[in-house]
Write a protein that holds these residues in place. Structure first.
Motif, mmCIF file in Angstrom:
data_model
loop_
_atom_site.group_PDB
_atom_site.id
_atom_site.type_symbol
_atom_site.label_atom_id
_atom_site.label_comp_id
_atom_site.label_asym_id
_atom_site.label_seq_id
_atom_site.Cartn_x
_atom_site.Cartn_y
_atom_site.Cartn_z
ATOM 1 N N CYS A 191 110.271 -3.943 56.656
ATOM 2 C CA CYS A 191 108.942 -4.252 57.217
ATOM 3 C C CYS A 191 108.569 -3.243 58.296
ATOM 4 C CB CYS A 191 108.908 -5.669 57.772
ATOM 5 S SG CYS A 191 109.048 -6.922 56.485
ATOM 6 N N LYS A 235 104.619 -5.425 55.327
ATOM 7 C CA LYS A 235 104.920 -6.479 54.340
ATOM 8 C C LYS A 235 104.189 -6.177 53.049
ATOM 9 C CE LYS A 235 106.240 -10.470 57.000
ATOM 10 N NZ LYS A 235 106.548 -11.798 56.537
ATOM 11 N N VAL A 236 104.378 -4.979 52.540
ATOM 12 C CA VAL A 236 103.677 -4.601 51.310
ATOM 13 C C VAL A 236 104.643 -4.084 50.255
ATOM 14 C CG1 VAL A 236 101.447 -4.032 52.367
ATOM 15 C CG2 VAL A 236 103.200 -2.287 52.187
ATOM 16 N N VAL A 237 104.215 -4.275 49.023
ATOM 17 C CA VAL A 237 104.996 -3.856 47.862
ATOM 18 C C VAL A 237 104.182 -2.823 47.094
ATOM 19 C CG1 VAL A 237 106.057 -4.654 45.719
ATOM 20 C CG2 VAL A 237 105.997 -6.171 47.711
ATOM 21 N N ASN A 286 111.150 -2.318 48.327
ATOM 22 C CA ASN A 286 109.700 -2.307 48.586
ATOM 23 C C ASN A 286 108.873 -1.813 47.398
ATOM 24 O OD1 ASN A 286 110.773 0.378 49.167
ATOM 25 N ND2 ASN A 286 108.726 0.876 49.900
ATOM 26 N N GLU A 326 104.447 -11.472 50.930
ATOM 27 C CA GLU A 326 104.171 -10.041 50.872
ATOM 28 C C GLU A 326 102.870 -9.833 50.115
ATOM 29 O OE1 GLU A 326 106.680 -7.046 51.104
ATOM 30 O OE2 GLU A 326 107.360 -8.269 52.755
ATOM 31 N N LYS A 327 102.341 -8.621 50.159
ATOM 32 C CA LYS A 327 101.198 -8.344 49.295
ATOM 33 C C LYS A 327 101.326 -6.962 48.655
ATOM 34 C CE LYS A 327 97.798 -6.577 52.504
ATOM 35 N NZ LYS A 327 97.762 -6.610 53.870
ATOM 36 N N TYR A 335 115.584 -6.698 55.425
ATOM 37 C CA TYR A 335 114.159 -6.993 55.216
ATOM 38 C C TYR A 335 113.350 -6.602 56.456
ATOM 39 C CZ TYR A 335 109.864 -9.540 54.227
ATOM 40 O OH TYR A 335 108.545 -9.855 54.017
#
Ligand code: SAM
Ligand code: SF4
Length: 366
Positions: A41, A46-48, A297, A341-342, A37
């Protein structure tokens, strides 16, 4: 920290075959997942990234022993979306801020199908432009067909190798399904400048950790940009799945193996896009979130109209059969936020691995 994990984090491809096997064999996975993880990152933040999955149709000329929509399954009601319906689903994804769509179906090689796909791709590209990603997942085709769709506006292609071990591949498919052709298709896709993705099923009957380590090395050898893999889940109407009972223990083992494959793939390759596939959610309600926390991701929420979903069941327990796309979108957003996450709304979310592609960043918003 486990010395092997520390070694893998130093740089990509920094593990020998036996070391990959050792990581896949770990029983205590906490450190493995958190290291993967952290690497994810470092690569993308921290994005999807989202791809709206459109299941275009379930007609298939092939008879893979594991798949619920194989040609030989008489219990499937066959359908194909009209062009207008497919366009409506793609436009909905675009308007909702999904940065791209995936067009997926059974494998059909015909001029009529080639034209049908070409028209849909072109019409999506006409309204979405280069900012909106178009991924295809339509099986093996000739290089000319791949070129035609590329010129129409598609820029990513997913074609799983299913298993990189030819002997295992041969056990999963009828004799006329060719491992060599599948590899050649992946090479053709790379030549044509597609961002190319592949992957395998893990936890297949007869598959070993050695085979899975081979799969991860195959991803590197083929210089792939995207990895879409997931646990095998049996379907009762298939030769491979008819005798397998999905007990809670079976589901837990398949999930754990799927998560370990994500984590070790991230640790070995570092910079590729890795999908937290829907099959993880079929095994555990929070399976996809666990996939993200183990180094994935990308998510591919289903945007196909609900009425078609029950006829596109590759495996048992397909999730979200009853849910419409709006509900899926809201549910997904909350699930992603809940793990800190965003979603990178409105962006194509290209794989960091393909930054050097001539047009891979064209139209990227950030
Ligand atoms: N027909 C195209 C192909 O095979 O490349 C694209 C669609 S196919 C349904 C997409 C993927 O579904 C396959 O690559 C396979 O890995 C996966 N799949 C099929 N049956 C499955 C099963 N029983 N469990 C898990 N994944 C499965
Ligand atoms: Fe057809 Fe793809 Fe299923 Fe094989 S995996 S039977 S090619 S849809």
């Amino acid at each position: 920290m486990d010395p092997l994990i520390a070694k893998a984090m130093l740089r990509p491809y920094n593990l020998a075959h036996d070391e990959i096997v050792s990581l896949l064999a770990l029983e205590d996975t906490a450190e493995l997942f958190s290291a993967a993880y952290e690497l994810k990152c470092r690569q993308v933040g921290k994005v999807v990234a989202l791809r709206g999955l459109i299941e275009l149709g379930n007609h298939c000329a092939k008879n893979c022993y594991y798949c619920g929509i194989r040609r030989g399954n008489p219990n499937v009601r066959r359908y194909r979306l009209s062009e207008d319906d497919a366009l409506r689903m793609a436009r909905w994804s675009f308007e909702q801020g999904y940065g791209s769509v995936v067009l997926q179906s059974g494998e059909i090689e015909s001029d009529e199908n080639t034209e049908y796909i070409g028209r849909i791709v072109k019409r999506i590209h006409d309204f979405g432009g280069d900012d909106f990603g178009i991924t295809l997942c339509l099986g093996e085709q000739t290089e000319e067909v791949y070129r035609f769709w590329r010129e129409a506006g598609a820029h990513r292609y997913l074609l799983r190798i299913e298993s990189s071990v030819p002997e295992l591949y041969a056990k999963l498919h009828p004799a006329d399904h060719s491992y060599a052709r599948r590899v050649e298709c992946l090479r053709a896709l790379k030549r044509l400048g597609y961002q190319t993705g592949s992957g395998v099923m893990c936890g297949l009957p007869g598959q070993t950790l050695d085979d899975l380590a081979n799969d991860i090395e195959f991803y590197h050898d083929m210089d792939l940009d995207m990895i879409g893999m997931g646990p095998y889940l049996p379907h009762k109407d298939t030769p491979l799945g008819s005798d397998i009972e999905i007990t809670p223990e079976y589901a837990a083992n398949q999930l754990k193996l799927g998560l370990k494959m994500i984590a070790v793939t991230r640790l070995y390759l570092h910079d590729v896009n890795i999908a937290a596939t829907t099959v993880l959610q079929a095994l555990d309600d929070r399976g996809r979130e666990q996939g993200l926390l183990a180094g994935a991701n990308v998510m591919m929420p289903n945007v196909t109209d609900t009425e078609y979903r029950e006829n596109y069941q590759l495996y048992e327990n397909k999730p979200c059969l009853e849910e419409n796309s709006t509900k899926c979108r809201n549910c997904l957003n909350w699930r992603v936020l809940a793990i800190g996450e965003k979603i990178n709304w409105g962006q194509r979310g290209d794989s960091p691995h393909c930054k050097t592609f001539p047009d891979s960043n064209k139209g990227k918003k950030s």
